[in-house]
Design a protein around this motif. Structure first.
Motif, PDB file in Angstrom:
ATOM      1  N   ASP A   1       2.740   6.683 -12.166  1.00 29.81           N
ATOM      2  CA  ASP A   1       2.635   5.161 -11.542  1.00 29.81           C
ATOM      3  C   ASP A   1       1.455   4.557 -12.104  1.00 29.81           C
ATOM      4  O   ASP A   1       1.571   3.234 -12.175  1.00 29.81           O
ATOM      5  CB  ASP A   1       2.524   5.435 -10.112  1.00 29.81           C
ATOM      6  CG  ASP A   1       3.608   6.084  -9.492  1.00 29.81           C
ATOM      7  OD1 ASP A   1       4.677   5.941 -10.051  1.00 29.81           O
ATOM      8  OD2 ASP A   1       3.449   6.595  -8.430  1.00 29.81           O
ATOM      9  N   SER A   2       0.393   4.994 -12.580  1.00 33.73           N
ATOM     10  CA  SER A   2      -0.751   4.413 -13.105  1.00 33.73           C
ATOM     11  C   SER A   2      -0.810   3.966 -14.540  1.00 33.73           C
ATOM     12  O   SER A   2      -1.469   3.201 -14.957  1.00 33.73           O
ATOM     13  CB  SER A   2      -2.049   5.256 -12.892  1.00 33.73           C
ATOM     14  OG  SER A   2      -1.857   6.534 -13.662  1.00 33.73           O
ATOM     15  N   SER A   3       0.498   4.469 -15.339  1.00 42.46           N
ATOM     16  CA  SER A   3       0.451   4.214 -16.757  1.00 42.46           C
ATOM     17  C   SER A   3       0.784   2.891 -17.136  1.00 42.46           C
ATOM     18  O   SER A   3       1.872   2.228 -16.353  1.00 42.46           O
ATOM     19  CB  SER A   3       1.342   5.156 -17.440  1.00 42.46           C
ATOM     20  OG  SER A   3       1.141   6.308 -17.323  1.00 42.46           O
ATOM     21  N   GLN A   4       0.262   2.100 -17.916  1.00 41.40           N
ATOM     22  CA  GLN A   4       0.761   0.788 -18.496  1.00 41.40           C
ATOM     23  C   GLN A   4       1.585   0.820 -19.412  1.00 41.40           C
ATOM     24  O   GLN A   4       1.116   1.435 -20.594  1.00 41.40           O
ATOM     25  CB  GLN A   4      -0.613  -0.004 -18.471  1.00 41.40           C
ATOM     26  CG  GLN A   4      -1.633  -0.273 -17.191  1.00 41.40           C
ATOM     27  CD  GLN A   4      -0.793  -1.093 -16.149  1.00 41.40           C
ATOM     28  OE1 GLN A   4      -0.256  -2.153 -16.247  1.00 41.40           O
ATOM     29  NE2 GLN A   4      -0.883  -0.339 -14.898  1.00 41.40           N
ATOM     30  N   TYR A   5       2.762  -0.012 -19.342  1.00 39.57           N
ATOM     31  CA  TYR A   5       3.665   0.206 -20.533  1.00 39.57           C
ATOM     32  C   TYR A   5       3.444  -0.914 -21.366  1.00 39.57           C
ATOM     33  O   TYR A   5       2.937  -1.895 -20.920  1.00 39.57           O
ATOM     34  CB  TYR A   5       5.092   0.076 -20.003  1.00 39.57           C
ATOM     35  CG  TYR A   5       5.500   1.526 -19.610  1.00 39.57           C
ATOM     36  CD1 TYR A   5       6.165   2.496 -20.612  1.00 39.57           C
ATOM     37  CD2 TYR A   5       5.296   2.108 -18.273  1.00 39.57           C
ATOM     38  CE1 TYR A   5       6.499   3.568 -20.000  1.00 39.57           C
ATOM     39  CE2 TYR A   5       5.415   3.344 -18.041  1.00 39.57           C
ATOM     40  CZ  TYR A   5       6.500   4.191 -18.934  1.00 39.57           C
ATOM     41  OH  TYR A   5       6.420   5.402 -18.387  1.00 39.57           O
ATOM     42  N   PRO A   6       3.791  -0.880 -22.788  1.00 38.02           N
ATOM     43  CA  PRO A   6       4.358   0.304 -23.373  1.00 38.02           C
ATOM     44  C   PRO A   6       3.399   1.445 -23.806  1.00 38.02           C
ATOM     45  O   PRO A   6       2.348   1.393 -23.784  1.00 38.02           O
ATOM     46  CB  PRO A   6       5.047  -0.383 -24.768  1.00 38.02           C
ATOM     47  CG  PRO A   6       4.057  -1.389 -24.785  1.00 38.02           C
ATOM     48  CD  PRO A   6       3.601  -2.041 -23.714  1.00 38.02           C
TER      49      PRO A   6
END
Length: 319
Positions: free
Chosen positions: A206-211
């Motif tokens: 949930d904390s990961s920022q894409y890309p």
């Protein structure tokens, strides 16, 4: 299906090249090429720099797959397989199009939200770099390993993969995987192996920022150069110096140690690689944080197992 080989920049991956014979086709420039390069720059600027200085390579496309070749050693080395090998990206969806970043870097894009480019390093290693555009993108990338020899894949303790022939000699390997999000934060990722394929699995959070940016980096050559320098006028005291290749500095798993030593012996001679030189060298290989430049191993130092000198007290220089 006929294979098509063209110079790097992934020109071979345009839709028109499926039927291409000898015509030179220039892919259309797409606006999102800049976004893909920016994604890599944000997540891993050191990789973006490598893309800018790409050595250039030839890729082969057959159907939806992309293949990058890692060439054989120019001279045979005892304990190392002379065979070349290749990594083939095996997508899970249809090829979409090529996008291009201001005439310098091409990316092959796929319907599953993955964009792929490749870096041909000066040490002949090949680094696939994939951009996963969103949480819905495919988060498992598979690569098939092929060689003129039978390949045996072995997963190492550090997560890397050693590629061995039937005699157990080192054909090459794929260094430990990594993945980063748009802010440069590390994202959990790992390899699994099955037969002749390596799959990189990247977790979603949930904390990961894409890309997200992920890569497998395959290579063969471990040492760029090595030489012996004698201590003064004595021929009984010497220093062995080693400059690893860029890939060799990354490929330091336990299953590569025998291959590092074999390549060193081929360059400076077996006589110069004594037990203490061997242990100092593997200490540098495994823990090169202590020596980010040239590895130096002195013949007069006491012989100590490399694990025991891999600490702040000795720093690969046993006392």
């Amino acid at each position: 299906m006929k294979q098509t080989t063209l110079p790097f920049r992934l020109a071979c991956l345009t839709a028109s090249t499926v039927l291409l014979s000898s015509l030179a086709i220039t892919p259309a420039i797409a606006a999102d090429g800049d976004d893909l390069t920016k994604a890599i720059t944000d997540a891993a600027p050191e990789v973006a720099k490598d893309i800018e200085t790409n050595n250039g390579t030839a890729l082969t496309r057959e159907g939806e797959e992309i293949t990058a070749e890692i060439p054989a050693e120019s001279e045979p080395v005892d304990g190392l397989s002379p065979a070349s090998f290749s990594l083939t990206y095996v997508p899970t969806s249809d090829f979409k199009k090529v996008v291009q970043e201001k005439g310098s870097t091409d990316f092959a894009t796929y319907e599953d939200g993955v964009a792929v480019t490749a870096i041909d390093h000066q040490d002949d290693s090949q680094q696939f770099v994939s951009v996963l555009d969103s949480p819905s993108a495919e988060h498992s990338q598979t690569y098939r390993v092929t060689s003129e020899e039978n390949v045996n894949l072995q997963l190492d303790e550090d997560g890397s993969v050693a590629i061995l022939d039937d005699s157990g000699d080192f054909i090459g390997g794929v260094s430990s995987p990594w993945a980063k999000d748009a802010t440069g934060e590390t994202v959990p990722t790992h390899f699994t192996i099955s037969g002749d394929t390596i799959t990189q699995h990247t977790e979603t959070a949930d904390s990961s920022q894409y890309p997200l940016v992920v890569d497998p980096w395959g290579g063969k050559k471990l040492i760029k150069s090595a030489w012996t320098k004698f201590d003064g006028k004595s021929t009984k005291r010497w220093v062995v110096n080693v400059i690893p290749t860029k890939w060799g500095r990354q490929a330091n798993g336990l299953k590569t140690h025998k291959s590092h030593v074999a390549e060193l012996k081929s360059k400076v001679g077996k006589k110069r690689v004594t037990k203490t030189i061997d242990n100092q060298f593997i200490c540098h290989v495994f823990g090169n944080v202590f020596e980010p430049g040239t590895y130096n191993m002195e013949s007069w130092r006491p012989n100590m197992h490399w694990r025991k000198q891999l600490n702040l007290k000795h720093q690969c220089n046993p006392k």
